[in-house]
Motif scaffolding. Structure first.
Motif, PDB file in Angstrom:
ATOM      1  N   SER A 268       0.834  -1.205   0.000  1.00  0.00           N
ATOM      2  CA  SER A 268       0.000   0.000   0.000  1.00  0.00           C
ATOM      3  C   SER A 268       0.869   1.256   0.000  1.00  0.00           C
ATOM      4  N   SER A 269       1.942   1.228   0.798  1.00  0.00           N
ATOM      5  CA  SER A 269       2.805   2.401   0.914  1.00  0.00           C
ATOM      6  C   SER A 269       3.609   2.640  -0.358  1.00  0.00           C
ATOM      7  N   LYS A 283     -10.445 -22.766   8.331  1.00  0.00           N
ATOM      8  CA  LYS A 283     -10.424 -23.086   9.755  1.00  0.00           C
ATOM      9  C   LYS A 283     -10.193 -21.817  10.563  1.00  0.00           C
ATOM     10  N   GLN A 284     -10.837 -21.742  11.715  1.00  0.00           N
ATOM     11  CA  GLN A 284     -10.713 -20.541  12.527  1.00  0.00           C
ATOM     12  C   GLN A 284      -9.287 -20.324  13.016  1.00  0.00           C
ATOM     13  N   GLU A 285      -8.533 -21.394  13.238  1.00  0.00           N
ATOM     14  CA  GLU A 285      -7.144 -21.222  13.665  1.00  0.00           C
ATOM     15  C   GLU A 285      -6.288 -20.627  12.551  1.00  0.00           C
ATOM     16  N   ARG A 286      -6.626 -20.942  11.298  1.00  0.00           N
ATOM     17  CA  ARG A 286      -5.907 -20.346  10.172  1.00  0.00           C
ATOM     18  C   ARG A 286      -6.277 -18.878  10.035  1.00  0.00           C
ATOM     19  N   VAL A 287      -7.538 -18.557  10.283  1.00  0.00           N
ATOM     20  CA  VAL A 287      -7.960 -17.152  10.265  1.00  0.00           C
ATOM     21  C   VAL A 287      -7.174 -16.371  11.310  1.00  0.00           C
ATOM     22  N   ALA A 288      -7.032 -16.947  12.504  1.00  0.00           N
ATOM     23  CA  ALA A 288      -6.301 -16.273  13.581  1.00  0.00           C
ATOM     24  C   ALA A 288      -4.848 -16.044  13.182  1.00  0.00           C
ATOM     25  N   GLU A 289      -4.247 -17.025  12.547  1.00  0.00           N
ATOM     26  CA  GLU A 289      -2.850 -16.877  12.099  1.00  0.00           C
ATOM     27  C   GLU A 289      -2.730 -15.770  11.054  1.00  0.00           C
ATOM     28  N   ASN A 290      -3.609 -15.827  10.063  1.00  0.00           N
ATOM     29  CA  ASN A 290      -3.540 -14.847   8.978  1.00  0.00           C
ATOM     30  C   ASN A 290      -3.808 -13.426   9.454  1.00  0.00           C
ATOM     31  N   SER A 291      -4.607 -13.296  10.496  1.00  0.00           N
ATOM     32  CA  SER A 291      -5.030 -11.975  10.961  1.00  0.00           C
ATOM     33  C   SER A 291      -4.024 -11.313  11.895  1.00  0.00           C
ATOM     34  N   LYS A 292      -3.031 -12.040  12.355  1.00  0.00           N
ATOM     35  CA  LYS A 292      -2.043 -11.468  13.264  1.00  0.00           C
ATOM     36  C   LYS A 292      -1.253 -10.374  12.553  1.00  0.00           C
ATOM     37  N   ASP A 293      -1.178  -9.219  13.173  1.00  0.00           N
ATOM     38  CA  ASP A 293      -0.501  -8.075  12.558  1.00  0.00           C
ATOM     39  C   ASP A 293       1.014  -8.206  12.694  1.00  0.00           C
ATOM     40  N   VAL A 294       1.695  -8.241  11.573  1.00  0.00           N
ATOM     41  CA  VAL A 294       3.159  -8.262  11.544  1.00  0.00           C
ATOM     42  C   VAL A 294       3.602  -7.029  10.752  1.00  0.00           C
ATOM     43  N   THR A 295       4.222  -6.098  11.420  1.00  0.00           N
ATOM     44  CA  THR A 295       4.621  -4.849  10.769  1.00  0.00           C
ATOM     45  C   THR A 295       5.983  -5.014  10.107  1.00  0.00           C
ATOM     46  N   LEU A 296       6.029  -4.728   8.833  1.00  0.00           N
ATOM     47  CA  LEU A 296       7.297  -4.785   8.108  1.00  0.00           C
ATOM     48  C   LEU A 296       7.941  -3.405   8.101  1.00  0.00           C
ATOM     49  N   THR A 297       9.234  -3.370   8.364  1.00  0.00           N
ATOM     50  CA  THR A 297       9.980  -2.116   8.276  1.00  0.00           C
ATOM     51  C   THR A 297      10.523  -1.957   6.855  1.00  0.00           C
ATOM     52  N   ASP A 299      13.549  -1.838   6.130  1.00  0.00           N
ATOM     53  CA  ASP A 299      14.674  -2.785   6.029  1.00  0.00           C
ATOM     54  C   ASP A 299      14.158  -4.188   5.698  1.00  0.00           C
ATOM     55  N   ASP A 300      13.035  -4.578   6.326  1.00  0.00           N
ATOM     56  CA  ASP A 300      12.435  -5.877   6.011  1.00  0.00           C
ATOM     57  C   ASP A 300      12.055  -5.933   4.535  1.00  0.00           C
ATOM     58  N   ALA A 301      11.423  -4.859   4.063  1.00  0.00           N
ATOM     59  CA  ALA A 301      10.981  -4.809   2.668  1.00  0.00           C
ATOM     60  C   ALA A 301      12.168  -4.890   1.720  1.00  0.00           C
ATOM     61  N   ALA A 302      13.255  -4.243   2.090  1.00  0.00           N
ATOM     62  CA  ALA A 302      14.460  -4.276   1.248  1.00  0.00           C
ATOM     63  C   ALA A 302      15.039  -5.687   1.197  1.00  0.00           C
ATOM     64  N   GLU A 303      15.016  -6.378   2.328  1.00  0.00           N
ATOM     65  CA  GLU A 303      15.526  -7.750   2.368  1.00  0.00           C
ATOM     66  C   GLU A 303      14.660  -8.668   1.504  1.00  0.00           C
ATOM     67  N   ILE A 304      13.359  -8.496   1.604  1.00  0.00           N
ATOM     68  CA  ILE A 304      12.449  -9.305   0.787  1.00  0.00           C
ATOM     69  C   ILE A 304      12.645  -8.986  -0.690  1.00  0.00           C
ATOM     70  N   ARG A 305      12.822  -7.715  -1.011  1.00  0.00           N
ATOM     71  CA  ARG A 305      13.051  -7.317  -2.404  1.00  0.00           C
ATOM     72  C   ARG A 305      14.308  -7.984  -2.951  1.00  0.00           C
ATOM     73  N   SER A 306      15.332  -8.071  -2.119  1.00  0.00           N
ATOM     74  CA  SER A 306      16.578  -8.723  -2.540  1.00  0.00           C
ATOM     75  C   SER A 306      16.340 -10.201  -2.844  1.00  0.00           C
ATOM     76  N   VAL A 307      15.528 -10.842  -2.014  1.00  0.00           N
ATOM     77  CA  VAL A 307      15.191 -12.253  -2.242  1.00  0.00           C
ATOM     78  C   VAL A 307      14.462 -12.411  -3.574  1.00  0.00           C
ATOM     79  N   LEU A 308      13.471 -11.562  -3.808  1.00  0.00           N
ATOM     80  CA  LEU A 308      12.674 -11.661  -5.034  1.00  0.00           C
ATOM     81  C   LEU A 308      13.530 -11.428  -6.278  1.00  0.00           C
ATOM     82  N   GLN A 309      14.482 -10.525  -6.169  1.00  0.00           N
ATOM     83  CA  GLN A 309      15.349 -10.234  -7.314  1.00  0.00           C
ATOM     84  C   GLN A 309      16.325 -11.363  -7.608  1.00  0.00           C
TER      85      GLN A 309
END
Length: 328
Positions: A268-269, A283-297, A299-309
């Motif tokens: 989004s950013s 399954k409700q346990e999968r919903v709970a897992e998917n809904s947990k908020d994990v904030t990416l910084t 730096d995290d985004a840059a690391e992921i971008r490096s992996v994708l590249q």
């Protein structure tokens, strides 16, 4: 929080996977538990379709039953429904096709819940998009649907559509192994017209969770069996991405699925409009897992971008027949 058709929605939505493209759909009770868990987690954007499931047991009928049992939830949910395909699963954007699909979807819901956004699952290449949208607009004016969305469209179609009517959302595939919209102009066109993006298959149809380790882990009759990325040498090569992303997830202290969903939200950013991932869950346990908020910084985004590249995804998103109807 993001807004769709003037209503606030949670940071993620849900594809109604109780009766979609599954070889072995869960029970109605299990589906209801997952839907209740989604609402409890603030995930009130639900995405279903006329085409999900057999004619006598599809997601619209599941919704009808759910809102019959829990009428108090109807106003809490922002409901997006895909339709517009004929009995042979080909898009029909003609006036007759628009009338058939809208009236059928409304009939199946039987007044239990209004369709907040209606979108054609694929663009009919034999009918100008302008004609289809103008006919859909009549149903907005009549109050039968709240707004119009687009699905699996090109940047050019978004530009054409935005000249005809207000587009509530664009639904496209976006995940760590399907980043096409970031380079083919679709994300840019959506941002230019301030259209939110609904990202389907944000965990790569389950592949990015790391739980599918070999082709045999996919049940017989599952549509993923027909998709090139899940087959033979492609499958083995694409596991490289899963392994690298698993390392990043472990560093973040989250699951691979949570990392994948969080990355989609993070887009989004970068794109400049809300991007709402709609993972499927039974399954409700999968919903709970998917809904947990994990904030990416950043730096995290840059690391992921490096992996994708560093990794090239092997195989198309769909088989030949599926790609023939996908513009993106």
């Amino acid at each position: 929080m993001p807004q769709l058709v003037g209503r606030e929605i949670g940071p993620i939505g849900y594809g109604l996977m109780g009766l979609t493209w599954r070889a072995h759909p869960p029970s109605e009770e299990q589906s209801f538990e997952a839907m209740k868990a989604a609402l409890a987690a603030g995930s009130n954007f639900w995405n279903g379709g006329e085409l999900y499931g057999p004619p006598d047991a599809n997601s619209l009928q599941l919704l009808n039953k759910y809102f019959t049992k829990y009428p108090e939830d109807a106003d809490k949910v922002v409901l997006s429904i895909k339709g517009g395909l004929d009995k042979n699963m080909h898009p029909d954007g003609s006036p007759e096709g628009v009338k058939r699909t809208i009236e059928n979807c409304v009939k199946l819901l039987d007044g239990k819940k209004k369709i907040d956004i209606f979108e054609y699952a694929r663009v009919d290449k034999n009918v100008p998009i302008e004609e289809t949208l103008k006919n859909l607009e009549q149903y907005v004016k009549a109050g039968k649907i709240g707004g119009i969305g687009l699905s699996e469209v090109s940047a050019a179609t978004i530009e054409r559509a935005a000249k005809v009517t207000k587009i509530a959302a664009v639904e496209v595939e976006l995940s760590l192994w399907s980043t096409d919209i970031l380079s083919n102009g679709v994300a840019k066109a959506a941002a230019a017209h301030n259209i939110p993006i609904v990202a389907y298959s944000p965990i790569g149809r389950g592949f990015l969770t790391g739980e599918i380790k070999k082709p045999e882990d996919i049940p017989e009759g599952d549509m993923r069996k027909t998709m090139p990325r899940f087959q033979g040498a492609n499958f083995e090569k694409n596991l490289d991405l899963v392994k690298e992303l698993d390392k990043v997830a472990k560093q973040k202290g989250c699951t691979s699925a949570q990392l994948a969903i969080s990355w989609v939200k993070y887009m989004s950013s970068e794109i400049g409009v809300p991007v709402i991932p709609i993972p499927g869950a039974t399954k409700q346990e999968r919903v709970a897992e998917n809904s947990k908020d994990v904030t990416l910084t950043s730096d995290d985004a840059a690391e992921i971008r490096s992996v994708l590249q560093s990794i090239t995804i092997s195989g198309q998103r769909y088989g030949e027949a599926g790609m023939a109807h996908a513009e993106g």
